[in-house]
Write a protein that holds these residues in place. Sequence first.
Motif, PDB file in Angstrom:
ATOM      1  N   UNK A  14       0.843  -1.188   0.000  1.00 22.45           N
ATOM      2  CA  UNK A  14       0.000   0.000   0.000  1.00 22.45           C
ATOM      3  C   UNK A  14       0.876   1.235   0.000  1.00 22.45           C
ATOM      4  N   UNK A  15       0.263   2.404  -0.117  1.00 26.47           N
ATOM      5  CA  UNK A  15       1.018   3.660  -0.084  1.00 26.47           C
ATOM      6  C   UNK A  15       1.119   4.138   1.351  1.00 26.47           C
ATOM      7  N   UNK A  16       2.336   4.502   1.752  1.00 26.66           N
ATOM      8  CA  UNK A  16       2.582   5.039   3.088  1.00 26.66           C
ATOM      9  C   UNK A  16       3.373   6.325   2.927  1.00 26.66           C
ATOM     10  N   UNK A  17       3.003   7.337   3.715  1.00 23.09           N
ATOM     11  CA  UNK A  17       3.739   8.592   3.677  1.00 23.09           C
ATOM     12  C   UNK A  17       5.018   8.428   4.472  1.00 23.09           C
ATOM     13  N   UNK A  18       6.154   8.597   3.805  1.00 26.72           N
ATOM     14  CA  UNK A  18       7.460   8.466   4.453  1.00 26.72           C
ATOM     15  C   UNK A  18       7.871   9.841   4.974  1.00 26.72           C
ATOM     16  N   UNK A  19       7.829  10.017   6.294  1.00 26.38           N
ATOM     17  CA  UNK A  19       8.140  11.310   6.910  1.00 26.38           C
ATOM     18  C   UNK A  19       9.559  11.767   6.614  1.00 26.38           C
ATOM     19  N   UNK A  20      10.496  10.833   6.553  1.00 31.50           N
ATOM     20  CA  UNK A  20      11.894  11.217   6.374  1.00 31.50           C
ATOM     21  C   UNK A  20      12.147  11.893   5.027  1.00 31.50           C
ATOM     22  N   UNK A  21      11.431  11.461   3.979  1.00 30.79           N
ATOM     23  CA  UNK A  21      11.632  12.071   2.661  1.00 30.79           C
ATOM     24  C   UNK A  21      10.433  12.911   2.215  1.00 30.79           C
ATOM     25  N   UNK A  22       9.394  12.952   3.057  1.00 27.29           N
ATOM     26  CA  UNK A  22       8.187  13.754   2.781  1.00 27.29           C
ATOM     27  C   UNK A  22       7.528  13.395   1.451  1.00 27.29           C
ATOM     28  N   UNK A  27       4.862   0.673  -0.027  1.00 29.51           N
ATOM     29  CA  UNK A  27       5.534  -0.131   0.990  1.00 29.51           C
ATOM     30  C   UNK A  27       4.782  -1.437   1.195  1.00 29.51           C
ATOM     31  N   UNK A  28       5.513  -2.421   1.670  1.00 29.13           N
ATOM     32  CA  UNK A  28       4.919  -3.700   2.033  1.00 29.13           C
ATOM     33  C   UNK A  28       4.725  -3.664   3.541  1.00 29.13           C
ATOM     34  N   UNK A  29       3.472  -3.693   3.976  1.00 26.35           N
ATOM     35  CA  UNK A  29       3.123  -3.565   5.388  1.00 26.35           C
ATOM     36  C   UNK A  29       2.835  -4.947   5.967  1.00 26.35           C
ATOM     37  N   UNK A  30       3.403  -5.199   7.145  1.00 21.94           N
ATOM     38  CA  UNK A  30       3.189  -6.467   7.843  1.00 21.94           C
ATOM     39  C   UNK A  30       2.812  -6.158   9.287  1.00 21.94           C
ATOM     40  N   UNK A  31       1.735  -6.794   9.758  1.00 16.68           N
ATOM     41  CA  UNK A  31       1.338  -6.688  11.161  1.00 16.68           C
ATOM     42  C   UNK A  31       1.311  -8.105  11.724  1.00 16.68           C
ATOM     43  N   UNK A  32       2.162  -8.330  12.721  1.00 20.02           N
ATOM     44  CA  UNK A  32       2.204  -9.639  13.375  1.00 20.02           C
ATOM     45  C   UNK A  32       1.426  -9.565  14.681  1.00 20.02           C
ATOM     46  N   UNK A  33       1.392 -10.659  15.410  1.00 17.10           N
ATOM     47  CA  UNK A  33       0.576 -10.679  16.627  1.00 17.10           C
ATOM     48  C   UNK A  33       1.208  -9.951  17.811  1.00 17.10           C
ATOM     49  N   UNK A  34       2.270  -9.169  17.568  1.00 17.38           N
ATOM     50  CA  UNK A  34       2.739  -8.221  18.597  1.00 17.38           C
ATOM     51  C   UNK A  34       2.086  -6.855  18.370  1.00 17.38           C
ATOM     52  N   UNK A  35       1.262  -6.751  17.321  1.00 17.40           N
ATOM     53  CA  UNK A  35       0.436  -5.591  16.971  1.00 17.40           C
ATOM     54  C   UNK A  35       1.234  -4.384  16.504  1.00 17.40           C
ATOM     55  N   UNK A  36       2.483  -4.565  16.134  1.00 18.96           N
ATOM     56  CA  UNK A  36       3.289  -3.484  15.567  1.00 18.96           C
ATOM     57  C   UNK A  36       3.079  -3.456  14.054  1.00 18.96           C
ATOM     58  N   UNK A  39       6.828  -1.598   8.138  1.00 20.13           N
ATOM     59  CA  UNK A  39       6.818  -1.351   6.692  1.00 20.13           C
ATOM     60  C   UNK A  39       8.183  -1.689   6.112  1.00 20.13           C
ATOM     61  N   UNK A  40       8.141  -2.329   4.959  1.00 20.07           N
ATOM     62  CA  UNK A  40       9.345  -2.764   4.258  1.00 20.07           C
ATOM     63  C   UNK A  40       9.358  -2.137   2.872  1.00 20.07           C
ATOM     64  N   UNK A  41      10.533  -2.047   2.293  1.00 18.13           N
ATOM     65  CA  UNK A  41      10.687  -1.489   0.949  1.00 18.13           C
ATOM     66  C   UNK A  41       9.779  -2.228  -0.039  1.00 18.13           C
ATOM     67  N   UNK A  42       9.745  -3.564   0.065  1.00 20.26           N
ATOM     68  CA  UNK A  42       8.891  -4.383  -0.801  1.00 20.26           C
ATOM     69  C   UNK A  42       8.768  -5.781  -0.184  1.00 20.26           C
ATOM     70  N   UNK A  43       7.991  -6.629  -0.821  1.00 15.24           N
ATOM     71  CA  UNK A  43       7.750  -7.974  -0.290  1.00 15.24           C
ATOM     72  C   UNK A  43       9.049  -8.795  -0.250  1.00 15.24           C
ATOM     73  N   UNK A  50      15.098  -8.545   5.823  1.00 16.66           N
ATOM     74  CA  UNK A  50      15.667  -7.203   6.006  1.00 16.66           C
ATOM     75  C   UNK A  50      14.949  -6.489   7.158  1.00 16.66           C
ATOM     76  N   UNK A  51      15.636  -5.572   7.830  1.00 11.63           N
ATOM     77  CA  UNK A  51      14.954  -4.821   8.901  1.00 11.63           C
ATOM     78  C   UNK A  51      13.882  -3.909   8.302  1.00 11.63           C
ATOM     79  N   UNK A  52      12.814  -3.650   9.050  1.00  8.38           N
ATOM     80  CA  UNK A  52      11.756  -2.792   8.509  1.00  8.38           C
ATOM     81  C   UNK A  52      12.208  -1.339   8.360  1.00  8.38           C
ATOM     82  N   UNK A  53      11.635  -0.645   7.382  1.00  9.55           N
ATOM     83  CA  UNK A  53      11.898   0.791   7.190  1.00  9.55           C
ATOM     84  C   UNK A  53      11.341   1.581   8.365  1.00  9.55           C
ATOM     85  N   UNK A  54      10.175   1.141   8.870  1.00  8.41           N
ATOM     86  CA  UNK A  54       9.591   1.781  10.046  1.00  8.41           C
ATOM     87  C   UNK A  54       8.812   0.737  10.835  1.00  8.41           C
TER      88      UNK A  54
END
Length: 138
Positions: A14-22, A27-36, A39-43, A50-54
Amino acid sequence: PPLEPGTVLYEAELSQFAEDIKKWKERYIVVKNDFAVESYENKEAYQRGAPPKSRILPAGGKVLTSEDEYGLLSDRHFPDPIASSEKENTQPFVVLPKEFPVYLWQPFLRHGYFCFQDAADQKKFSALLSDCIRHLNH
């Protein structure tokens, strides 16, 4: 019943607003059962480990699905002392790339902005975010 640690509750591109670059980024968004919300660069980056972008913990947040709702909440928390009392045509906080936004309002933290191609995806993600907030708050 309790889920195994690391169980994926939601994943989508989906589209996510990246605050760092405005800018809006796909982004590829993943929500696991820790509820965080991660977002990743891609799938492929997610699958490589890879570590998440945010990483957002939405505890204490509020989910909104329109610019008007977001503006009203912002005005209530951050009133403009010199603004007129009449409704005026103000510029949006963030110009949307697609028609169906989801705003994650978090007091004292940077807000999250997400955008979807259709209403069904917007509704599914906003319901999931609301559930994450509810679980993290309790």
